[in-house]
Scaffold this active site. Structure first.
Site, PDB file in Angstrom:
ATOM      1  N   CYS B 155       0.821  -1.243  -0.012  1.00 38.58           N
ATOM      2  CA  CYS B 155       0.031  -0.057   0.216  1.00 38.58           C
ATOM      3  C   CYS B 155       0.675   1.408  -0.032  1.00 38.58           C
ATOM      4  CB  CYS B 155      -0.845  -0.165   1.230  1.00 38.58           C
ATOM      5  SG  CYS B 155      -2.102  -1.258   0.887  1.00 38.58           S
ATOM      6  N   HIS B 279      -1.522   8.268   6.143  1.00 37.68           N
ATOM      7  CA  HIS B 279      -2.393   7.053   5.571  1.00 37.68           C
ATOM      8  C   HIS B 279      -3.828   6.946   6.206  1.00 37.68           C
ATOM      9  CE1 HIS B 279      -1.863   3.347   3.437  1.00 37.68           C
ATOM     10  NE2 HIS B 279      -1.804   2.250   4.499  1.00 37.68           N
ATOM     11  N   HIS B 313      -9.598   3.212   1.003  1.00 40.37           N
ATOM     12  CA  HIS B 313      -8.664   2.883   0.648  1.00 40.37           C
ATOM     13  C   HIS B 313      -8.241   1.999  -0.664  1.00 40.37           C
ATOM     14  CE1 HIS B 313      -4.601   1.656   1.278  1.00 40.37           C
ATOM     15  NE2 HIS B 313      -4.526   0.947   2.233  1.00 40.37           N
TER      16      HIS B 313
END
Lengths: 184, 387
Positions: B155, B279, B313
């Site tokens: 990620c 994040h 996400h």
């Protein structure tokens, strides 16, 4: 390539460290058994190894042989830049099989985590306490040599003392790994 | 070595659940719109999932109305998205992708993974599941003959790709880099995150006391990085590290993120930083880890936001999408709020942004963390540098 301190190749059930044959098994040996026997040969006690997928086992074993002479300080800020071709396809296929059949549906987190090809880097970093830059690159199988050179060029750009660079792949029961320990 | 050259973002395009170009998505965010909705029957694990999907109906309309695009059926949805965003950015940047001094850099975690599903009807070659195959098809469509670079580092891929792009431009004879990031919602990734019990059944709440997991999103983005043209921001500095702690859990001490922050912040005056775009996935452990790392790096005075509450996400594309949106926010002197956040639910007193703020400082930080213990920090500067 410049500044290569150590090099290891594992393919066709032969482990070649610094150009010398270190360990081998008959071609008919299943891959999983070959990996386990190499693990035993190295006298490792690291139970996590047996939870790893084949790609991670392969990288873990090669890194073990390449890095065993370095001190903790030398490893701490190392870079790990690796390339592979078929990503985590072995684990991807296994995970897909756990969700394809409605009557046999059993996805698990311990398998899903290995559907990322960079997990092998995490396994090496944990084992050797390596906190430096890391990256997993994908490349066609015919571009193997060139990608290693590209990664090598990237290492020289910054003054980091040690780096692990190389190529590994596991696809349709065929595997190979070429790792280099670079010193600036 | 030519370290003093600036590397600038001179064009960008995003497609995600909130829209089909950066401006549309930016405007939707400012209007407080959320991209996630409840989707039924995607996997057997749960009857529904809260997902941030690209509007397929509108996608088909846009494709059909754009006469410069190729026959849609020749490309998977993943490839279509990449072709679309690349075509937009090369046009805006006025560069010719066929030129030798243009290099393509892709970032993704799962590419065409849905082709592994034998229940899915399609006409694509099985080889197309390999990401290099897909990347080469897209590169060839633009008649670029350089071997593309492909990053698949969980990620953090999209943010890390910008740093790698900067490094390549500073050290190799390329003039422009097309950096692309894309990942899709598939039963594969949804079932995987469900098995981790990491998904929230409601719109996610980054850093909130009642946060209960993330929402998976999908998206694609591209930027053109240039060392000869001025852009909205320059890529100033950054670092990638590893926690050396756990393959699927964030470090309890925020070690890797802390180290990446320290390395990045050496070159900047902290009072010149406008905000940190974290994040902020809204999982218990990620958000707590970030708060620890920010405290250890003495950043508790900086405004922090997460865009996950707007469009989920978006996995390997997240870092690129969120970096682009942060670049525009920095350039326009605004700081986005953290949608979904109400009450502080992390152990360190971060300044979580709750309503849009104005700030005219010069720098912003983007951070991301991922499976395998990887972390990235990126420092961008407003206005770009003179090339």
């Amino acid at each position: 390539m410049h500044n290569v301190q150590r090099a290891i190749t594992i393919r066709n059930h032969q482990v070649i460290l610094q150009g010398e044959l270190l360990f081998q098994r008959d071609q008919s040996t299943p891959n999983a058994r070959f990996f386990s026997e190499l693990y035993k040969e190295l006298k490792l006690t690291y139970p996590k190894f047996f939870k790893m997928d084949p790609l991670a086992k392969l990288g873990f074993l090669a890194a073990e042989l390449l890095l065993n002479s370095l001190s903790a300080e030398e490893k701490e800020e190392m870079k790990i830049l690796l390339a592979c071709s078929h990503s985590s396809i072995e684990s991807d296929t296994m995970f897909q099989n756990t969700i394809s059949d409605e009557s046999n549906y059993y996805p698990s987190p311990s398998l899903f985590v290995y559907t990322l090809p960079n997990i092998v880097i995490g396994e090496i970093a944990i084992r050797h306490r390596i906190y430096g830059e890391n990256g997993l690159y994908l490349t066609p199988p015919n571009n193997k040599k060139s990608i290693i050179e590209t990664l090598h060029k990237q290492i020289k750009w910054e003054d980091n003392r040690y780096a692990l660079i190389g190529y590994l792949d596991y696809y349709k029961n065929k595997y190979e790994v070429d790792f280099y320990l670079i010193h600036s | 070595m030519k370290y003093n050259q600036g590397v600038n973002i001179i064009a960008d395009c995003i497609v995600n659940s909130l829209g089909f170009n950066t401006q549309e998505i930016f405007d939707q965010m400012r209007a407080g719109k959320l991209g996630m909705q409840e989707v039924k029957g995607l996997t057997q694990s749960e009857p529904t999932a809260m997902l941030s999907q690209i509007d397929r109906v509108r996608w088909n309309q846009i494709w059909d109305q754009t006469n410069t695009l190729p026959l849609k059926e020749q490309f998977t949805f993943f490839e279509q998205l990449m072709i679309y965003v690349i075509q937009k950015v090369v046009k805006t940047a006025q560069i010719d992708p066929k030129q030798k001094n243009v290099l393509f850099l892709f970032s993704t975690t799962k590419g065409n993974i849905e082709l592994l599903d034998s229940n899915l009807q399609h006409n694509f070659d099985a080889e197309r599941v390999h990401i290099w195959e897909s990347a080469e098809i897209v590169t060839q469509y633009f008649q670029n003959n350089n071997q593309p670079i492909i990053l698949s580092n969980a990620c953090i891929s999209g943010t890390q790709a910008l740093l790698i792009g900067k490094s390549i431009l500073e050290n190799q004879p390329y003039e422009h880099l097309v950096v692309v990031g894309a990942d899709l919602i598939t039963p594969f990734v949804v079932a995987g995150f469900q098995s981790f019990k990491a998904l929230s059944p409601t719109p996610c709440r980054p850093f909130d006391l009642n946060r209960d997991g993330l929402n998976i999103g999908e998206g694609a983005a591209a930027v053109v990085l240039s060392k000869t043209k001025k852009g909205i921001v320059s890529i100033e500095n950054g670092a990638v590290t590893n926690d050396a702690n756990h393959i699927s859990g964030p470090s309890r001490t925020g070690e890797g993120l802390y180290r990446a922050l320290i390395k990045t912040l050496k070159s900047v005056d902290l009072s010149e930083i406008s905000f940190i775009n974290a994040h902020g996935t809204a999982t218990l452990y990620n958000d707590e880890m970030e708060s620890i790392a920010f405290q250890r790096a003495n950043l508790l005075h900086l405004p922090v936001n997460s865009y996950k509450g707007y469009f989920g996400h978006t996995l390997g594309a997240a870092g690129l999408i969120e970096s682009i949106l942060s670049a525009h926010a920095l350039n326009q002197g605004i700081i986005f709020p953290t949608i979904g956040f109400q009450e502080l639910g992390i152990s360190k007193p971060l300044d979580i942004v709750t309503t849009e703020r104005n700030c005219n400082k010069s720098f912003a930080l983007k951070t991301a963390s991922g499976f395998a213990g990887c972390n990235v920090v990126l420092l961008i500067k407003k206005g770009g540098k003179d090339a």
